[in-house]
Motif scaffolding. Structure first.
Motif, PDB file in Angstrom:
ATOM      1  N   VAL A   1       0.835  -1.202   0.000  1.00  0.00           N
ATOM      2  CA  VAL A   1       0.000   0.000   0.000  1.00  0.00           C
ATOM      3  C   VAL A   1       0.870   1.252   0.000  1.00  0.00           C
ATOM      4  CG1 VAL A   1      -1.714   1.324   1.291  1.00  0.00           C
ATOM      5  CG2 VAL A   1      -1.954  -1.156   1.082  1.00  0.00           C
ATOM      6  N   GLY A   2       1.936   1.236   0.799  1.00  0.00           N
ATOM      7  CA  GLY A   2       2.831   2.392   0.830  1.00  0.00           C
ATOM      8  C   GLY A   2       3.458   2.662  -0.524  1.00  0.00           C
ATOM      9  N   ALA A   3       3.855   1.584  -1.228  1.00  0.00           N
ATOM     10  CA  ALA A   3       4.462   1.754  -2.554  1.00  0.00           C
ATOM     11  C   ALA A   3       3.466   2.317  -3.551  1.00  0.00           C
ATOM     12  CB  ALA A   3       5.019   0.419  -3.036  1.00  0.00           C
ATOM     13  N   VAL A   4       2.222   1.835  -3.508  1.00  0.00           N
ATOM     14  CA  VAL A   4       1.205   2.323  -4.447  1.00  0.00           C
ATOM     15  C   VAL A   4       0.856   3.772  -4.145  1.00  0.00           C
ATOM     16  CG1 VAL A   4      -1.199   2.047  -5.165  1.00  0.00           C
ATOM     17  CG2 VAL A   4       0.265   0.051  -4.961  1.00  0.00           C
ATOM     18  N   GLN A   5       0.722   4.125  -2.860  1.00  0.00           N
ATOM     19  CA  GLN A   5       0.431   5.511  -2.502  1.00  0.00           C
ATOM     20  C   GLN A   5       1.557   6.427  -2.965  1.00  0.00           C
ATOM     21  OE1 GLN A   5      -0.289   5.064   1.738  1.00  0.00           O
ATOM     22  NE2 GLN A   5      -2.481   5.355   1.437  1.00  0.00           N
ATOM     23  N   ALA A   6       2.798   5.995  -2.765  1.00  0.00           N
ATOM     24  CA  ALA A   6       3.929   6.821  -3.194  1.00  0.00           C
ATOM     25  C   ALA A   6       3.930   6.988  -4.711  1.00  0.00           C
ATOM     26  CB  ALA A   6       5.237   6.190  -2.724  1.00  0.00           C
ATOM     27  N   ARG A   7       3.614   5.923  -5.440  1.00  0.00           N
ATOM     28  CA  ARG A   7       3.591   6.027  -6.901  1.00  0.00           C
ATOM     29  C   ARG A   7       2.546   7.033  -7.360  1.00  0.00           C
ATOM     30  NH1 ARG A   7       3.884   0.210  -7.197  1.00  0.00           N
ATOM     31  NH2 ARG A   7       1.747   0.103  -7.985  1.00  0.00           N
ATOM     32  N   THR A   8       1.429   7.105  -6.626  1.00  0.00           N
ATOM     33  CA  THR A   8       0.367   8.031  -7.000  1.00  0.00           C
ATOM     34  C   THR A   8       0.857   9.474  -6.925  1.00  0.00           C
ATOM     35  OG1 THR A   8      -1.285   6.489  -6.153  1.00  0.00           O
ATOM     36  CG2 THR A   8      -1.991   8.755  -6.502  1.00  0.00           C
ATOM     37  N   VAL A   9       1.514   9.825  -5.816  1.00  0.00           N
ATOM     38  CA  VAL A   9       2.044  11.185  -5.662  1.00  0.00           C
ATOM     39  C   VAL A   9       3.168  11.444  -6.660  1.00  0.00           C
ATOM     40  CG1 VAL A   9       3.279  12.732  -4.096  1.00  0.00           C
ATOM     41  CG2 VAL A   9       1.349  11.397  -3.258  1.00  0.00           C
ATOM     42  N   HIS A  10       4.064  10.460  -6.805  1.00  0.00           N
ATOM     43  CA  HIS A  10       5.185  10.646  -7.727  1.00  0.00           C
ATOM     44  C   HIS A  10       4.710  10.788  -9.162  1.00  0.00           C
ATOM     45  CE1 HIS A  10       7.974   8.504  -4.614  1.00  0.00           C
ATOM     46  NE2 HIS A  10       7.596   9.694  -4.220  1.00  0.00           N
ATOM     47  N   ARG A  11       3.652  10.041  -9.507  1.00  0.00           N
ATOM     48  CA  ARG A  11       3.101  10.150 -10.867  1.00  0.00           C
ATOM     49  C   ARG A  11       2.588  11.565 -11.127  1.00  0.00           C
ATOM     50  NH1 ARG A  11      -2.008  10.068 -12.085  1.00  0.00           N
ATOM     51  NH2 ARG A  11      -2.585   9.106 -10.103  1.00  0.00           N
ATOM     52  N   LEU A  12       1.882  12.122 -10.149  1.00  0.00           N
ATOM     53  CA  LEU A  12       1.362  13.473 -10.325  1.00  0.00           C
ATOM     54  C   LEU A  12       2.504  14.478 -10.461  1.00  0.00           C
ATOM     55  CD1 LEU A  12      -1.630  15.174  -8.785  1.00  0.00           C
ATOM     56  CD2 LEU A  12       0.581  16.205  -8.318  1.00  0.00           C
ATOM     57  N   LEU A  13       3.527  14.358  -9.608  1.00  0.00           N
ATOM     58  CA  LEU A  13       4.638  15.303  -9.683  1.00  0.00           C
ATOM     59  C   LEU A  13       5.429  15.131 -10.979  1.00  0.00           C
ATOM     60  CD1 LEU A  13       5.983  15.317  -6.029  1.00  0.00           C
ATOM     61  CD2 LEU A  13       4.688  17.103  -7.190  1.00  0.00           C
ATOM     62  N   LYS A  14       5.588  13.884 -11.428  1.00  0.00           N
ATOM     63  CA  LYS A  14       6.304  13.664 -12.679  1.00  0.00           C
ATOM     64  C   LYS A  14       5.599  14.346 -13.836  1.00  0.00           C
ATOM     65  CE  LYS A  14       8.250   9.991 -15.556  1.00  0.00           C
ATOM     66  NZ  LYS A  14       8.416   8.523 -15.732  1.00  0.00           N
ATOM     67  N   ARG A  15       4.270  14.323 -13.811  1.00  0.00           N
ATOM     68  CA  ARG A  15       3.505  14.996 -14.860  1.00  0.00           C
ATOM     69  C   ARG A  15       3.619  16.516 -14.758  1.00  0.00           C
ATOM     70  NH1 ARG A  15      -2.459  13.600 -14.633  1.00  0.00           N
ATOM     71  NH2 ARG A  15      -2.465  14.914 -16.505  1.00  0.00           N
ATOM     72  N   ALA A  16       3.733  17.009 -13.527  1.00  0.00           N
ATOM     73  CA  ALA A  16       3.642  18.458 -13.315  1.00  0.00           C
ATOM     74  C   ALA A  16       4.973  19.182 -13.429  1.00  0.00           C
ATOM     75  CB  ALA A  16       3.024  18.736 -11.941  1.00  0.00           C
ATOM     76  N   LEU A  17       6.070  18.506 -13.043  1.00  0.00           N
ATOM     77  CA  LEU A  17       7.329  19.231 -12.892  1.00  0.00           C
ATOM     78  C   LEU A  17       8.119  19.285 -14.195  1.00  0.00           C
ATOM     79  CD1 LEU A  17       8.584  17.878  -9.446  1.00  0.00           C
ATOM     80  CD2 LEU A  17       7.380  20.019  -9.937  1.00  0.00           C
ATOM     81  N   PRO A  18       8.786  20.394 -14.427  1.00  0.00           N
ATOM     82  CA  PRO A  18       9.692  20.474 -15.581  1.00  0.00           C
ATOM     83  C   PRO A  18      10.927  19.621 -15.332  1.00  0.00           C
ATOM     84  CG  PRO A  18       9.882  22.449 -14.236  1.00  0.00           C
ATOM     85  CD  PRO A  18       8.751  21.646 -13.652  1.00  0.00           C
TER      86      PRO A  18
END
Length: 279
Positions: free
Chosen positions: A123-140
């Protein structure tokens, strides 16, 4: 850093799974049991984008078949993070392939990967992937690691409904330290940074046509629909309908990236070194 609590919904007949998840929680997530697909959909309509759901993907009325309700749920909430928990054997390949094609984020093999420790990791890995996915999309590209640490923790804080005090606690420092860290990392001040990340979470949900603006406001921690609309106008100069037409998340991400670029250029103009440390 202290863990940030996020919602975890469980829709599964295995009572032992609920108990093992509760034992695994340890402050990592807020566990809620839901009774059926309609209740789960209602929870997801109010939940932040980093919520995770664990479901039984099987149709009890059709032995050996997957539940069409799961496919419909994933179609209705394309940004939802759903884990399927089921018995897996050598003949399960077709089922697993179908689940991932539908949009399931991960699979828990019951009887093999469902100890409290294994569940906490999954669960921790999936939750982290969710946040990281959003930041990967957002950040230059080229955002330094020191800034990514702050951005990831801030995004997790926002997803849990936190503010500046919770961000400082998650970083393991006092509130007075965080503005200095943000300044040295060429990031906006903490309250503005949290406001931006909350807007990015909201913008991702705005791109889901099944979500009302009111439900997005509730899910992302705004006091009301009016508060969300005001924030969108303040930061991006447009109402929700216009942002949905343009692509809300892409529009918000471009505006956020532009602010980060301007902050970095201002730091360079002042002669600040390229490499600074969080201290």
């Amino acid at each position: 850093m202290h863990p940030v609590v996020r919602p975890l919904f469980l829709m599964h007949p295995d009572g032992g799974l609920f108990e093992r998840l509760r034992a695994a929680g340890s402050g990592l997530f807020r566990l809620t049991r839901v009774a059926g697909w309609a209740e789960l959909a209602a929870e997801l309509a109010r939940a932040p984008g980093t919520a995770v759901s664990i479901v039984d993907p099987c149709d009890p009325a059709r032995p050996g078949a997957l539940a069409e309700e799961l496919r419909a749920l994933l179609a209705r909430f394309p940004a939802a993070t759903v884990i399927a928990a089921l018995r897996v054997d050598p003949g399960s390949a077709a089922e697993l392939r179908a689940l991932f094609e539908w949009g399931v984020a991960d699979v828990i093999a019951l009887g093999r990967e469902d100890t409290p420790a294994a569940l906490a990791r999954r669960v921790g890995a999936v939750q982290a992937r969710t946040v990281h996915r959003l930041l990967k999309r957002a950040l230059p590209r080229g955002v330094p690691s020191r800034a990514r640490i702050l951005l990831t923790t801030a995004a997790e804080t926002v997803a849990a409904g936190g503010q500046a005090p919770e961000l400082a606690a998650a970083l393991g420092v006092n509130e007075r330290t965080v503005p200095r860290w943000c300044r040295r990392a060429d990031l906006p001040p903490p309250r503005r940074l949290l406001a931006w990340l909350r807007l990015l979470l909201a913008a991702e949900l705005l791109d889901d046509p099944s979500r009302s603006v009111a439900s997005i406001a509730e899910a992302c921690g705004y006091a009301s629909e009016v508060s969300l609309k005001a924030a969108l106008r303040q930061f991006m100069g447009a109402p929700p309908r216009e942002l949905r037409r343009r692509g809300a998340f892409d529009t918000a991400a471009r505006a956020f990236a532009q602010e980060l670029f301007e902050l970095r250029e201002a730091a360079r103009a002042q002669g600040r070194p390229e490499k600074t440390w969080l201290n």
